[in-house]
Design a protein around this motif. Structure first.
Motif, PDB file in Angstrom:
ATOM      1  N   GLN A 197      -3.897   0.946  -6.683  1.00  0.00           N
ATOM      2  CA  GLN A 197      -3.220  -0.304  -6.993  1.00  0.00           C
ATOM      3  C   GLN A 197      -1.888  -0.036  -7.678  1.00  0.00           C
ATOM      4  O   GLN A 197      -1.627   1.072  -8.160  1.00  0.00           O
ATOM      5  CB  GLN A 197      -4.130  -1.155  -7.891  1.00  0.00           C
ATOM      6  N   GLN A 198      -1.075  -1.045  -7.749  1.00  0.00           N
ATOM      7  CA  GLN A 198       0.258  -0.852  -8.313  1.00  0.00           C
ATOM      8  C   GLN A 198       0.210  -0.470  -9.789  1.00  0.00           C
ATOM      9  O   GLN A 198       1.093   0.232 -10.286  1.00  0.00           O
ATOM     10  CB  GLN A 198       1.087  -2.122  -8.101  1.00  0.00           C
ATOM     11  N   LEU A 256      -2.480  -5.580  -7.581  1.00  0.00           N
ATOM     12  CA  LEU A 256      -2.177  -5.555  -6.144  1.00  0.00           C
ATOM     13  C   LEU A 256      -2.295  -4.140  -5.592  1.00  0.00           C
ATOM     14  O   LEU A 256      -2.009  -3.163  -6.280  1.00  0.00           O
ATOM     15  CB  LEU A 256      -0.769  -6.079  -5.897  1.00  0.00           C
ATOM     16  N   GLN A 262      -1.170  -0.920  -3.646  1.00  0.00           N
ATOM     17  CA  GLN A 262       0.107  -0.316  -3.305  1.00  0.00           C
ATOM     18  C   GLN A 262       0.380  -0.588  -1.828  1.00  0.00           C
ATOM     19  O   GLN A 262      -0.550  -0.613  -1.016  1.00  0.00           O
ATOM     20  CB  GLN A 262       0.079   1.187  -3.587  1.00  0.00           C
ATOM     21  N   PRO A 263       1.640  -0.823  -1.446  1.00  0.00           N
ATOM     22  CA  PRO A 263       1.943  -1.230  -0.070  1.00  0.00           C
ATOM     23  C   PRO A 263       1.364  -0.315   0.998  1.00  0.00           C
ATOM     24  O   PRO A 263       0.913  -0.789   2.050  1.00  0.00           O
ATOM     25  CB  PRO A 263       3.478  -1.233  -0.043  1.00  0.00           C
ATOM     26  N   ALA A 264       1.338   0.975   0.745  1.00  0.00           N
ATOM     27  CA  ALA A 264       0.827   1.921   1.745  1.00  0.00           C
ATOM     28  C   ALA A 264      -0.666   1.771   1.983  1.00  0.00           C
ATOM     29  O   ALA A 264      -1.185   2.252   2.998  1.00  0.00           O
ATOM     30  CB  ALA A 264       1.135   3.358   1.320  1.00  0.00           C
ATOM     31  N   GLU A 289      -2.381  -1.336   1.722  1.00  0.00           N
ATOM     32  CA  GLU A 289      -2.742  -2.737   1.941  1.00  0.00           C
ATOM     33  C   GLU A 289      -3.790  -2.810   3.047  1.00  0.00           C
ATOM     34  O   GLU A 289      -3.590  -2.290   4.147  1.00  0.00           O
ATOM     35  CB  GLU A 289      -1.498  -3.539   2.340  1.00  0.00           C
ATOM     36  N   GLN A 320      -6.080  -3.766   6.169  1.00  0.00           N
ATOM     37  CA  GLN A 320      -5.932  -4.511   7.411  1.00  0.00           C
ATOM     38  C   GLN A 320      -7.088  -5.498   7.537  1.00  0.00           C
ATOM     39  O   GLN A 320      -8.092  -5.405   6.827  1.00  0.00           O
ATOM     40  CB  GLN A 320      -5.877  -3.555   8.599  1.00  0.00           C
TER      41      GLN A 320
END
Length: 197
Positions: free
Chosen positions: A22-23, A78, A80-82, A84, A86
């Motif tokens: 997570q961030q 949240l 981390q973008p990598a 996320e 599906q």
């Protein structure tokens, strides 16, 4: 973990459990860490699992402490973008280190006949170790990837400072042979695609 050929069905394949990427794990207040390439390795594994249609489980920590970077409503919770998830990937939330506690993770795995788990993420001696211990105790064939997990420096019980490398190494030692098999990413991928003898 027995060899699983490249043509393995989704049912036969191990589930990849990605823990707490997570961030909030990027916050500098957490201190020095080890395995700076861990996220890159996890991202490569995730891409590999997705390409083969193998099961992926994302674990997210939601803290009960309002001052935590993982408290509800904070950006830290949240993914981390990598990492996320599906639409076809499962997400479980937890409030304690162990992803099996107070969740339906075990049932989700049992219903799908999943017996093999590959665990990656953070923190090595906390959520990774706790989840791997439960997985082993519940009878899952569990692999923890040494170079795809990381943690942060902390003091031991006697107050002596320990580096992130030391904390991580002890966590892996606690798991190896008792609750899980500890491998690196190369060893795992070689094992998965080894030809049966």
């Amino acid at each position: 973990m027995p060899p699983i050929p490249d043509s393995a069905s989704r049912h036969d394949a191990p589930a990849l459990l990605i823990i707490d990427l997570q961030q909030g794990m990027r916050e500098p207040q957490l201190g020095p860490r080890n395995n700076p390439e861990a996220e890159t390795r996890v991202a490569a594994l995730l891409s590999h699992w997705r390409a083969h249609g193998w099961p992926v489980v994302h674990i997210r920590h939601i803290s009960r402490s309002p001052t935590s970077v993982f408290a509800p409503g904070q950006a830290g919770v949240l993914f981390q973008p990598a990492f996320e998830p599906q639409a076809n990937e499962q997400v479980f939330e937890k409030n304690v280190p162990d992803a099996f506690t107070h969740s339906s993770l075990e049932r989700w795995l049992r219903v799908r006949g999943i017996e093999h788990l590959v665990i990656v993420g953070v923190s090595s001696e906390n959520s990774v170790e706790s989840t791997a211990r439960s997985a082993g105790n519940l009878g899952f064939h569990t692999v923890v990837l040494n170079d795809a997990c990381f943690t942060f420096a902390k003091s031991d019980f006697d107050g002596r400072p320990r580096s992130a490398e030391e904390v991580h190494a002890m966590a892996m030692a606690n798991l190896q042979g008792e609750y899980a098999t500890v491998l690196n990413c190369t060893e795992l991928l070689t094992s998965l695609f080894a030809e049966p003898s």
